[in-house]
Enzyme design. Sequence first.
Site, short mmCIF file in Angstrom:
data_model
loop_
_atom_site.label_atom_id
_atom_site.label_comp_id
_atom_site.label_asym_id
_atom_site.label_seq_id
_atom_site.Cartn_x
_atom_site.Cartn_y
_atom_site.Cartn_z
N GLY A 60 3.67 0.89 3.20
CA GLY A 60 4.42 0.01 4.16
C GLY A 60 3.88 -1.58 3.17
O GLY A 60 2.67 -1.17 2.13
N THR A 61 3.66 -2.71 3.49
CA THR A 61 3.46 -4.03 2.85
C THR A 61 3.02 -4.81 4.16
O THR A 61 3.36 -4.27 5.02
CB THR A 61 4.88 -4.41 2.42
N VAL A 62 2.08 -5.36 3.41
CA VAL A 62 1.21 -6.52 4.40
C VAL A 62 1.34 -7.63 3.61
O VAL A 62 1.27 -8.32 3.00
CB VAL A 62 -0.08 -6.35 4.13
N ASP A 77 -9.19 7.62 7.17
CA ASP A 77 -8.82 6.51 5.80
C ASP A 77 -9.37 5.69 4.63
O ASP A 77 -9.18 4.75 5.04
CB ASP A 77 -7.15 6.38 5.39
N GLY A 94 1.13 -1.00 -0.51
CA GLY A 94 -0.09 0.33 -0.24
C GLY A 94 0.71 1.27 0.38
O GLY A 94 2.26 1.04 -0.28
N1 LIG Z 1 -5.79 -8.12 8.10
C1 LIG Z 1 -4.96 -8.28 6.02
N2 LIG Z 1 -5.77 -9.46 5.94
C2 LIG Z 1 -5.47 -10.15 4.10
N3 LIG Z 1 -5.16 -9.38 3.66
C3 LIG Z 1 -4.57 -8.00 4.55
C4 LIG Z 1 -5.02 -7.92 5.59
N4 LIG Z 1 -5.06 -6.10 5.53
C5 LIG Z 1 -4.08 -5.61 4.21
N5 LIG Z 1 -4.37 -6.80 2.95
C6 LIG Z 1 -4.14 -6.24 2.06
O1 LIG Z 1 -2.64 -5.87 1.86
C7 LIG Z 1 -2.67 -5.34 0.42
C8 LIG Z 1 -2.31 -4.25 1.22
O2 LIG Z 1 -3.42 -3.75 1.85
P1 LIG Z 1 -2.30 -1.63 2.44
O3 LIG Z 1 -3.58 -1.46 3.02
O4 LIG Z 1 -1.34 -1.51 2.68
O5 LIG Z 1 -2.76 -1.46 1.00
P2 LIG Z 1 -3.94 -0.44 0.72
O6 LIG Z 1 -5.47 0.11 1.43
O7 LIG Z 1 -4.03 -1.03 -0.74
O8 LIG Z 1 -2.93 0.78 0.80
P3 LIG Z 1 -3.13 2.17 2.24
O9 LIG Z 1 -1.75 1.83 3.29
O10 LIG Z 1 -2.79 3.81 0.82
O11 LIG Z 1 -4.25 2.23 2.63
C9 LIG Z 1 -4.38 -5.33 -0.04
O12 LIG Z 1 -4.28 -5.64 -0.70
C10 LIG Z 1 -5.01 -5.59 1.55
O13 LIG Z 1 -6.37 -6.27 0.90
#
Ligand SMILES: Nc1ncnc2c1ncn2[C@@H]1O[C@H](COP(=O)(O)OP(=O)(O)OP(=O)(O)O)[C@@H](O)[C@H]1O
Length: 379
Positions: free
Chosen positions: A22-24, A242, A19
Amino acid sequence: MVPPRLVGPYRIVSTLGKGGIGTVFRASDRRTGDEVALKLLSTGPALEPAAAKRMAREFETLARLAHPNVVRVFDAGVHRGYPYLVMELVEGLDLRSYLEIDLEPSARRAMPEPAVQVQSEDSEVAPALPRFDLGALLEEADTGFYEAPTGNHALADYARSADESDTDDGSTSSEGTVSPPRRHELFSPFEDEDEPSRPLLAATPYTRELNRPERIGRLKDALLQICEALGYIHSHGLVHRDLKPGNILVDEDRHVRLMDFGLAKFLAEETSVTVRGKVVGTYRYMAPEQALAEHVDGRADLYALGVMIYELLAGRPPYDAKTPVDLWQQILEREPQPLFSLNPHADEDLARIAHKLLRKDPDDRYQTAEEVFEQLISG
Ligand SMILES: Nc1ncnc2c1ncn2[C@@H]1O[C@H](COP(=O)(O)OP(=O)(O)OP(=O)(O)O)[C@@H](O)[C@H]1O
């Protein structure tokens, strides 16, 4: 960035996604073997140790929250100067992708062939369901139909869409009975400010897809759950800040979970945050008072909810601009284009709710998530 192998007591299994901040990762807790989602906030420079610890402690406050529609936060810590958050792993899709699945075969005939299959590192995450590429359609639409919200150009586009003579039931009208709307029909202010007026425009395959009853049913059901989650976090004195489709996950039981609440605030406080030039708390969904960095309360989240509903109904957001400054200005100054001028057959209740949530002055919006919930069920 090469993914770390270990973060605190967690073993990194794979990358779920990246995102803005960061990275998930999919990770496994080495103490229990439980699978979790670990978000490592690693885009900016490493924080000062004291600031990183403070942020990790703040994250722990999120761990006290427990609601079926809010992603559980289990743990937080600091990895080499970067804070991380450990959450419940949700096997599902974000709200936008969720609304794109299960296209009816009859509707699909009107659509281009799906351009892209779901990309996922983990086959469990991607459903074995038919998909289509709404993004591609949107781009297609962007080349004409959705250009320029005002002026003669827009009028010409709508006239052309009427000429295409698509009717709501998918049949083709013989003489193009829908006459091109006059300019004031498209863009006049609402007669009753709560009741967006419906111009006489023809549906297109694109808007028919957006309005598919099954899709709208899914959307309404998800919105009710989002309202429950927002009501809960607001009652705990938190503001999400957000809210956007990417922060809403839906699993295969249609169970919705909100995530990333509070992160924008912690980040803004601990860093002078512009990440890759982007203010944390995505501009597109930002309420005017938030864009002005004024005090915000739950009504800023309700505004973001309005942006989401609008874009999921209209196929494009209420404000769009090439630069953040232009977007910022539009958010502060411009009224959203009437939703029915983009999608003449959009669900009326949702359109009304979206427009009310998009009011510039928080006092003019619905005041609580509960109020929106009531509107959604009473229609
Ligand atoms: N708890 C979770 N379980 C499964 N997948 C997740 C979870 N949290 C995040 N993800 C997945 O990880 C990815 C990155 O999530 P992240 O929240 O970092 O990015 P984002 O929402 O696209 O951007 P931002 O950082 O601007 O909010 C997304 O595809 C999200 O669906």
